[in-house]
Write a protein that holds these residues in place. Structure first.
Motif, PDB file in Angstrom:
ATOM      1  N   ASP A  32       2.135  16.051 -36.178  1.00  0.00           N
ATOM      2  CA  ASP A  32       3.102  16.711 -36.458  1.00  0.00           C
ATOM      3  C   ASP A  32       4.344  16.332 -35.592  1.00  0.00           C
ATOM      4  OD1 ASP A  32       5.470  18.768 -36.349  1.00  0.00           O
ATOM      5  OD2 ASP A  32       4.142  20.469 -35.817  1.00  0.00           O
ATOM      6  N   THR A  33       5.259  15.556 -36.258  1.00  0.00           N
ATOM      7  CA  THR A  33       6.348  14.727 -35.640  1.00  0.00           C
ATOM      8  C   THR A  33       7.364  15.568 -34.943  1.00  0.00           C
ATOM      9  OG1 THR A  33       7.608  14.029 -37.452  1.00  0.00           O
ATOM     10  CG2 THR A  33       5.895  12.426 -36.699  1.00  0.00           C
ATOM     11  N   GLY A  34       7.294  16.963 -35.867  1.00  0.00           N
ATOM     12  CA  GLY A  34       8.617  18.047 -35.249  1.00  0.00           C
ATOM     13  C   GLY A  34       8.184  18.464 -33.726  1.00  0.00           C
ATOM     14  N   TYR A  37      10.130  16.150 -31.095  1.00  0.00           N
ATOM     15  CA  TYR A  37      11.471  16.703 -31.232  1.00  0.00           C
ATOM     16  C   TYR A  37      11.663  18.219 -30.242  1.00  0.00           C
ATOM     17  CZ  TYR A  37      12.512  12.503 -33.925  1.00  0.00           C
ATOM     18  OH  TYR A  37      12.650  11.387 -34.317  1.00  0.00           O
ATOM     19  N   ARG A  38      10.635  18.627 -30.821  1.00  0.00           N
ATOM     20  CA  ARG A  38      10.618  19.928 -29.971  1.00  0.00           C
ATOM     21  C   ARG A  38      10.529  20.002 -28.714  1.00  0.00           C
ATOM     22  NH1 ARG A  38       9.792  24.831 -33.219  1.00  0.00           N
ATOM     23  NH2 ARG A  38       9.792  24.256 -35.470  1.00  0.00           N
ATOM     24  N   ALA A  39       9.319  19.190 -28.438  1.00  0.00           N
ATOM     25  CA  ALA A  39       9.198  19.052 -26.764  1.00  0.00           C
ATOM     26  C   ALA A  39      10.369  18.369 -26.035  1.00  0.00           C
ATOM     27  CB  ALA A  39       8.099  17.844 -26.430  1.00  0.00           C
ATOM     28  N   VAL A  79      18.815  17.469 -30.571  1.00  0.00           N
ATOM     29  CA  VAL A  79      18.444  16.302 -29.911  1.00  0.00           C
ATOM     30  C   VAL A  79      18.222  15.387 -30.956  1.00  0.00           C
ATOM     31  CG1 VAL A  79      17.870  17.501 -27.726  1.00  0.00           C
ATOM     32  CG2 VAL A  79      15.956  16.804 -29.475  1.00  0.00           C
ATOM     33  N   ALA A  80      17.662  15.844 -32.095  1.00  0.00           N
ATOM     34  CA  ALA A  80      17.301  14.770 -32.975  1.00  0.00           C
ATOM     35  C   ALA A  80      18.462  13.959 -33.846  1.00  0.00           C
ATOM     36  CB  ALA A  80      16.519  15.492 -34.315  1.00  0.00           C
ATOM     37  N   VAL A  81      19.637  14.454 -33.672  1.00  0.00           N
ATOM     38  CA  VAL A  81      20.802  13.733 -33.998  1.00  0.00           C
ATOM     39  C   VAL A  81      21.064  12.558 -33.027  1.00  0.00           C
ATOM     40  CG1 VAL A  81      21.898  15.702 -34.936  1.00  0.00           C
ATOM     41  CG2 VAL A  81      22.889  14.805 -32.836  1.00  0.00           C
ATOM     42  N   VAL A  85      17.130   9.109 -28.744  1.00  0.00           N
ATOM     43  CA  VAL A  85      16.176   9.750 -28.662  1.00  0.00           C
ATOM     44  C   VAL A  85      15.177   9.727 -29.836  1.00  0.00           C
ATOM     45  CG1 VAL A  85      15.384  12.483 -29.151  1.00  0.00           C
ATOM     46  CG2 VAL A  85      17.442  11.931 -27.762  1.00  0.00           C
ATOM     47  N   ARG A  86      15.775   9.138 -31.051  1.00  0.00           N
ATOM     48  CA  ARG A  86      14.844   9.003 -32.348  1.00  0.00           C
ATOM     49  C   ARG A  86      14.342   7.603 -31.622  1.00  0.00           C
ATOM     50  NH1 ARG A  86      15.708  12.341 -36.007  1.00  0.00           N
ATOM     51  NH2 ARG A  86      14.150  11.625 -37.181  1.00  0.00           N
ATOM     52  N   ALA A  87      15.038   6.556 -31.231  1.00  0.00           N
ATOM     53  CA  ALA A  87      14.644   5.323 -31.248  1.00  0.00           C
ATOM     54  C   ALA A  87      13.295   5.309 -30.130  1.00  0.00           C
ATOM     55  CB  ALA A  87      15.569   4.350 -30.545  1.00  0.00           C
ATOM     56  N   GLY A 107       7.102  15.258 -40.980  1.00  0.00           N
ATOM     57  CA  GLY A 107       8.628  15.215 -40.537  1.00  0.00           C
ATOM     58  C   GLY A 107       9.857  15.450 -41.317  1.00  0.00           C
ATOM     59  N   ARG A 108      10.917  14.475 -40.915  1.00  0.00           N
ATOM     60  CA  ARG A 108      11.950  14.684 -41.760  1.00  0.00           C
ATOM     61  C   ARG A 108      12.324  12.949 -42.354  1.00  0.00           C
ATOM     62  NH1 ARG A 108      11.176  18.974 -40.089  1.00  0.00           N
ATOM     63  NH2 ARG A 108      12.618  20.688 -39.779  1.00  0.00           N
ATOM     64  N   ASP A 109      11.603  12.146 -41.455  1.00  0.00           N
ATOM     65  CA  ASP A 109      12.285  10.784 -41.921  1.00  0.00           C
ATOM     66  C   ASP A 109      11.053   9.859 -42.019  1.00  0.00           C
ATOM     67  OD1 ASP A 109      11.562  10.836 -39.234  1.00  0.00           O
ATOM     68  OD2 ASP A 109      12.723   9.283 -38.496  1.00  0.00           O
ATOM     69  N   ILE A 110       9.778  10.446 -42.260  1.00  0.00           N
ATOM     70  CA  ILE A 110       8.463   9.396 -42.058  1.00  0.00           C
ATOM     71  C   ILE A 110       8.546   8.440 -43.006  1.00  0.00           C
ATOM     72  CG2 ILE A 110       5.921   9.363 -41.853  1.00  0.00           C
ATOM     73  CD1 ILE A 110       7.617  11.069 -39.531  1.00  0.00           C
ATOM     74  N   GLU A 157      21.470  26.453 -40.981  1.00  0.00           N
ATOM     75  CA  GLU A 157      22.005  25.827 -39.920  1.00  0.00           C
ATOM     76  C   GLU A 157      21.521  24.346 -39.724  1.00  0.00           C
ATOM     77  OE1 GLU A 157      22.936  27.929 -36.375  1.00  0.00           O
ATOM     78  OE2 GLU A 157      23.372  26.150 -35.301  1.00  0.00           O
ATOM     79  N   ARG A 158      19.747  24.582 -39.465  1.00  0.00           N
ATOM     80  CA  ARG A 158      18.987  23.474 -38.994  1.00  0.00           C
ATOM     81  C   ARG A 158      19.285  22.459 -40.421  1.00  0.00           C
ATOM     82  NH1 ARG A 158      13.412  23.017 -37.443  1.00  0.00           N
ATOM     83  NH2 ARG A 158      12.633  25.081 -37.863  1.00  0.00           N
ATOM     84  N   ASP A 159      18.969  23.150 -41.584  1.00  0.00           N
ATOM     85  CA  ASP A 159      19.054  22.259 -42.838  1.00  0.00           C
ATOM     86  C   ASP A 159      20.344  21.354 -42.899  1.00  0.00           C
ATOM     87  OD1 ASP A 159      16.822  23.261 -44.115  1.00  0.00           O
ATOM     88  OD2 ASP A 159      17.920  24.338 -45.594  1.00  0.00           O
ATOM     89  N   ARG A 161      22.423  20.528 -40.343  1.00  0.00           N
ATOM     90  CA  ARG A 161      22.012  19.544 -39.245  1.00  0.00           C
ATOM     91  C   ARG A 161      21.160  18.214 -39.658  1.00  0.00           C
ATOM     92  NH1 ARG A 161      20.825  22.246 -35.043  1.00  0.00           N
ATOM     93  NH2 ARG A 161      22.529  23.362 -34.725  1.00  0.00           N
ATOM     94  N   ASP A 162      20.152  18.664 -40.085  1.00  0.00           N
ATOM     95  CA  ASP A 162      19.181  17.590 -40.287  1.00  0.00           C
ATOM     96  C   ASP A 162      19.478  16.742 -41.426  1.00  0.00           C
ATOM     97  OD1 ASP A 162      17.825  18.935 -38.338  1.00  0.00           O
ATOM     98  OD2 ASP A 162      16.127  19.742 -39.664  1.00  0.00           O
ATOM     99  N   MET A 163      20.240  17.141 -42.622  1.00  0.00           N
ATOM    100  CA  MET A 163      20.495  16.755 -43.796  1.00  0.00           C
ATOM    101  C   MET A 163      21.766  15.781 -43.709  1.00  0.00           C
ATOM    102  SD  MET A 163      19.606  19.090 -46.849  1.00  0.00           S
ATOM    103  CE  MET A 163      18.456  20.106 -46.965  1.00  0.00           C
ATOM    104  N   ASP A 164      22.801  16.294 -42.619  1.00  0.00           N
ATOM    105  CA  ASP A 164      24.062  15.449 -42.799  1.00  0.00           C
ATOM    106  C   ASP A 164      24.137  14.626 -41.478  1.00  0.00           C
ATOM    107  OD1 ASP A 164      24.483  17.232 -44.695  1.00  0.00           O
ATOM    108  OD2 ASP A 164      25.937  18.660 -43.697  1.00  0.00           O
ATOM    109  N   ARG A 165      23.240  14.311 -40.725  1.00  0.00           N
ATOM    110  CA  ARG A 165      23.235  13.600 -39.535  1.00  0.00           C
ATOM    111  C   ARG A 165      23.279  12.109 -40.153  1.00  0.00           C
ATOM    112  NH1 ARG A 165      17.264  15.109 -37.604  1.00  0.00           N
ATOM    113  NH2 ARG A 165      16.123  13.500 -38.955  1.00  0.00           N
ATOM    114  N   ALA A 166      23.854  11.296 -39.105  1.00  0.00           N
ATOM    115  CA  ALA A 166      24.281   9.623 -39.724  1.00  0.00           C
ATOM    116  C   ALA A 166      22.573   9.015 -39.397  1.00  0.00           C
ATOM    117  CB  ALA A 166      24.873   9.107 -38.699  1.00  0.00           C
TER     118      ALA A 166
END
Ligand code: DC
Length: 202
Positions: A32-34, A37-39, A79-81, A85-87, A107-110, A157-159, A161-166
């Motif tokens: 669960d890759t979320g 990011y939660r940690a 933090v996921a934006v 952190v992602r790298a 996750g979101r980007d697997i 709000e989370r949707d 942020r998760d969808m609109d990030r670069a």
């Protein structure tokens, strides 16, 4: 045998339940890759710098009930934006995906970024209202003091942020099978996921 199943989708669409069931069905390991990011998000709530937190994550950081709170979910999405952190989390996820015996990552980007050549890709979604109701019942069941309206606002709000990030925004991979669980039971959704994966396994 190496076989990667990528399962992406928005919060509370049923990804976690489907991923666990699919992993059990095929005898694959599940990540669960979320939780990564939660940690990292949880550590920032304690004052740690997010990039330092992502670079020093340990297995024991991924455990604990505190990672499931709405505050930590929001902190995770924030933090996921951050590209650094992602790298910092990419190598761990890719190594897990190629482990012997097969792997399911949710996750979101697997399917789009972490494992673009995954042998099977699913995008699990549901309407924001249905997802908020499920999350509300889950949190209320755990005894948390939340309102339906607040949970729906959090989901939206989370949707956004998760969808609109670069960096690695949430979206279905072009070759993903989309499963909308809005009007499905868990059993129906799992059955559809298993059939789609069987079709991909050939
Ligand atoms: O799946 P989850 O609700 O536990 O994820 C928490 C947050 O982590 C989510 O809002 C965005 C982020 N996340 C991400 O950006 N990429 C992933 N692969 C998994 C989660």
């Amino acid at each position: 045998m190496r076989f990667t199943i990528a399962i992406d989708g928005p919060a509370a669409a049923g990804k976690g339940t489907i991923s666990k069931a699919v992993a059990a069905h095929f005898g694959f390991a599940h990540l669960d890759t979320g939780l990564l990011y939660r940690a990292v998000g949880a550590k920032t709530l304690d004052g740690t710098d997010p990039i330092d937190a992502a670079g020093s994550l340990r297995a024991e950081d991924l455990e604990g009930f505190h990672l499931r709170t709405p505050e930590v979910a929001q902190a995770a999405s924030k933090v996921a934006v951050i590209a650094e952190v992602r790298a910092a989390l990419v190598d761990f996820q890719r190594a897990f995906a190629r482990r012997a015996g097969g792997a399911v990552l949710d996750g979101r980007d697997i399917g789009t970024v972490i494992c673009p050549s995954a042998e099977a890709k699913l995008f699990v979604t549901a309407s924001a209202e249905v997802r908020a109701e499920r999350r509300y019942l889950e949190l209320a069941d755990k005894g948390m003091d939340v309102s339906r309206a607040q949970v729906l606002a959090d989901v939206k709000e989370r949707d956004a942020r998760d969808m609109d990030r670069a960096e690695a925004p949430l979206k279905p991979a072009e070759d993903a099978v989309v499963i909308d669980t809005s009007t499905m039971t868990i059993e129906e959704a799992v059955e559809m996921a298993v059939s789609a994966i069987k079709a991909a396994r050939g």
